[in-house]
Design a protein around this motif. Structure first.
Motif, PDB file in Angstrom:
ATOM      1  N   GLU A 174      -6.026   5.085  -4.907  1.00 56.37           N
ATOM      2  CA  GLU A 174      -7.105   4.104  -4.795  1.00 56.37           C
ATOM      3  C   GLU A 174      -6.555   2.701  -4.574  1.00 56.37           C
ATOM      4  N   GLY A 175      -5.451   2.408  -5.270  1.00 57.91           N
ATOM      5  CA  GLY A 175      -4.824   1.107  -5.069  1.00 57.91           C
ATOM      6  C   GLY A 175      -4.316   0.941  -3.652  1.00 57.91           C
ATOM      7  N   SER A 176      -3.715   2.001  -3.099  1.00 59.27           N
ATOM      8  CA  SER A 176      -3.211   1.918  -1.730  1.00 59.27           C
ATOM      9  C   SER A 176      -4.359   1.777  -0.735  1.00 59.27           C
ATOM     10  N   LYS A 177      -5.469   2.480  -0.991  1.00 57.23           N
ATOM     11  CA  LYS A 177      -6.638   2.324  -0.118  1.00 57.23           C
ATOM     12  C   LYS A 177      -7.148   0.889  -0.150  1.00 57.23           C
ATOM     13  N   GLY A 178      -7.142   0.301  -1.343  1.00 59.33           N
ATOM     14  CA  GLY A 178      -7.574  -1.088  -1.460  1.00 59.33           C
ATOM     15  C   GLY A 178      -6.684  -2.022  -0.669  1.00 59.33           C
ATOM     16  N   SER A 179      -5.362  -1.783  -0.737  1.00 54.70           N
ATOM     17  CA  SER A 179      -4.422  -2.609   0.026  1.00 54.70           C
ATOM     18  C   SER A 179      -4.634  -2.435   1.520  1.00 54.70           C
ATOM     19  N   ASN A 234      -9.129  -6.190   6.726  1.00 52.26           N
ATOM     20  CA  ASN A 234      -9.926  -7.415   6.576  1.00 52.26           C
ATOM     21  C   ASN A 234      -9.138  -8.640   6.995  1.00 52.26           C
ATOM     22  N   GLN A 261       2.329   1.720  -3.465  1.00 51.21           N
ATOM     23  CA  GLN A 261       1.296   2.235  -4.369  1.00 51.21           C
ATOM     24  C   GLN A 261       1.069   3.725  -4.135  1.00 51.21           C
ATOM     25  N   GLY A 310       0.813  -1.212   0.000  1.00 50.41           N
ATOM     26  CA  GLY A 310       0.000   0.000   0.000  1.00 50.41           C
ATOM     27  C   GLY A 310       0.845   1.260   0.000  1.00 50.41           C
ATOM     28  N   ASN A 353      -7.374  -1.501   3.054  1.00 48.98           N
ATOM     29  CA  ASN A 353      -8.629  -2.170   3.426  1.00 48.98           C
ATOM     30  C   ASN A 353      -8.417  -3.673   3.528  1.00 48.98           C
ATOM     31  N   GLY A 354      -7.593  -4.206   2.617  1.00 52.32           N
ATOM     32  CA  GLY A 354      -7.268  -5.625   2.670  1.00 52.32           C
ATOM     33  C   GLY A 354      -6.538  -5.993   3.948  1.00 52.32           C
TER      34      GLY A 354
END
Length: 366
Positions: free
Chosen positions: A227-232, A238, A220, A217, A234-235
Motif C-alpha cells: 500500500e505504501g508503494s502504491k501511494g508513492s 500526480n 517499500q 516505492g 500515485n504520488g
C-alpha cells in the motif's frame, strides 16, 4: 542466476529469472579537460575498454601528458577500464599509487606555472573518488566500500552547501547518484530499512522528484509495504501531471510503476499491457522488454517470451545486450528446447562478435 549489481528483484514463482529494476543506475561520464579526452570518451561509449588501456599505456610511454590534471584524468580512465574488464586487483594497485585525495599535490593552485589563469581547488575527478570507493567490494571488502561511500557522501554534501547555482546542481546530482549507489549495496544485502531512510532523507529536501519517489516505492515494495508503494507510485503520477513533464521517460516511468504493482499481484496480463505501452513509445526500453518477456513466461507463453528477447537483440542490440537479459533468455532456452546447448552456443558466438569488451560472456552459460 546472475543479476545486475544495482538490480532489485521481486519474489516470484520462478526464482531463477531476474526482473530488471527500471531505476538501476550506472555511472557513465567522467570529467573533461585532458589531452585527447574526446577520444577516450568515444572509446568508453563504445565499450572499447582494452583500447583505452592501450592508448593510456602509449600516452604514458611517449610522455604525452604534461599537466598534473592530465595524469589524473588518464589514471581515472585506466582504473575504470580495468574495473570494466574485471581486473580489480590491477585497478586497486593503480589507485594505491595515489596520495590522499586532499593532498596539495592535487590542487591547481600548487602549480601556478601550469595554470596561470588562477584555477583553484581539487583537480581530482569525482569519478576517481567514486572508483576508489567501489573497488574494495570487488575484492571482497564490502564494509570498506560502504565506509568510503559514506565518507564520499559527506564530502559531496559539504560541496552542496558551499556551492552556488550551477555548481550546486551538479553536486546535488552527485549526491543522488551516491545514494543510489549506496542503496544498491544495501539492497543486495537485503538491508531495506537503511535504503528507506536514505531516500526519505533525500525526499525531505526535494519532495518533487518523481524518480526519487519511484525509488522509494520500489524499496517499500521490497519491505512488503504494498500500500505504501502504491501511494508513492500515485504520488509520482500526480507529480508528473502537476509539473507537466511530457517526456517519454516520465510516461514510461508511470507505466513501469503500474506494471510492478500488477507483477506483485500476479496480474501478468495487465503488466504486459503496461510494458507494451512503454515499448510503443520507446523501442529501446530494455526494462519493459525484459519484464514483458518474463510476464509472458509466467503466463506459460514461453515461445512468445523468447521471441520478445530475441527480437530486441536483433533490433536494438546496443540497448538489449546486457547480462541480465541474456541470462534470462538462456534460462528460457533451457526450459523450451532439448538442444538448448547448441542454441546458446550460437547466441554466444553472436555476442562475441558484437558485444563491448566488458560483456560477461559467462552469462550465456554455454
Amino acid at each position: 542466476m546472475e543479476k545486475l549489481e544495482s538490480n532489485e528483484t521481486l519474489t516470484s514463482d520462478l526464482q531463477t529469472l531476474t526482473i530488471l529494476d527500471p531505476l538501476s543506475t550506472k555511472f557513465t561520464t567522467l570529467n573533461d579537460l585532458c589531452f585527447e579526452i574526446s577520444s577516450l570518451q568515444d572509446l568508453a561509449h563504445r565499450g572499447s575498454w582494452r583500447s583505452i588501456i592501450d592508448k593510456i599505456i602509449r600516452a604514458r610511454k611517449q610522455s604525452l601528458l604534461h599537466k598534473p590534471h592530465e595524469h589524473l584524468i588518464y589514471l581515472c580512465y585506466n582504473v575504470l577500464a580495468l574495473t570494466k574488464l574485471r581486473r580489480f586487483g590491477d585497478a586497486s594497485d593503480e589507485l594505491d599509487s595515489l596520495d590522499d585525495f586532499d593532498s596539495h599535490r592535487y590542487r591547481y593552485e600548487s602549480y601556478p606555472e601550469d595554470y596561470p589563469n588562477h584555477e583553484k581547488g581539487s583537480m581530482v575527478p569525482f569519478a576517481l573518488r567514486w572508483l576508489h570507493a567501489e573497488i574494495p567490494i570487488r575484492l571482497g571488502k564490502r564494509q570498506e566500500t560502504l565506509d568510503r561511500l559514506y565518507l564520499l557522501l559527506e564530502f559531496v554534501r559539504v560541496k552542496v552547501v558551499k556551492s552556488l547555482n550551477l555548481s550546486m546542481e551538479q553536486w546535488r546530482r552527485r549526491e543522488v547518484f551516491l545514494i543510489n549507489t549506496i542503496s544498491s549495496h544495501h539492497l543486495n544485502n537485503k538491508e531495506f530499512s537503511v535504503c528507506l531512510k536514505l531516500f526519505k532523507e533525500l525526499l525531505s529536501r526535494d519532495s518533487e522528484d518523481p524518480v526519487l519517489l519511484s525509488k522509494l516505492g520500489y524499496i517499500q515494495m521490497q519491505l512488503g509495504d504494498i500500500e505504501g508503494s502504491k501511494g508513492s507510485f500515485n504520488g509520482v503520477e500526480n507529480l508528473i501531471k502537476k509539473r507537466n513533464l511530457e517526456g517519454i521517460e516520465f510516461k514510461n516511468l508511470i507505466n513501469r510503476n503500474k506494471a510492478m504493482v500488477y507483477l506483485v499481484g500476479k496480474d501478468y496480463v495487465s503488466a504486459v499491457r503496461e510494458y507494451e505501452e512503454c515499448m510503443e513509445r520507446d523501442p529501446t526500453d530494455v526494462v519493459a522488454i525484459n519484464n514483458k518477456s518474463l510476464c509472458l513466461m509466467y503466463l506459460r507463453d514461453l515461445s512468445d517470451s523468447i521471441k520478445v528477447l530475441e527480437s530486441a537483440l536483433e533490433r536494438v542490440p546496443t540497448y538489449a545486450l546486457n547480462e541480465t537479459l541474456v541470462v534470462n533468455l538462456c534460462s528460457m532456452y533451457e526450459l523450451a528446447y532439448v538442444n538448448h546447448s547448441d542454441i546458446k552456443k550460437t547466441l554466444s558466438n553472436w555476442i562475441a562478435r558484437v558485444s563491448p569488451d566488458d560483456f560477461d560472456s559467462s552469462s550465456t552459460r554455454s
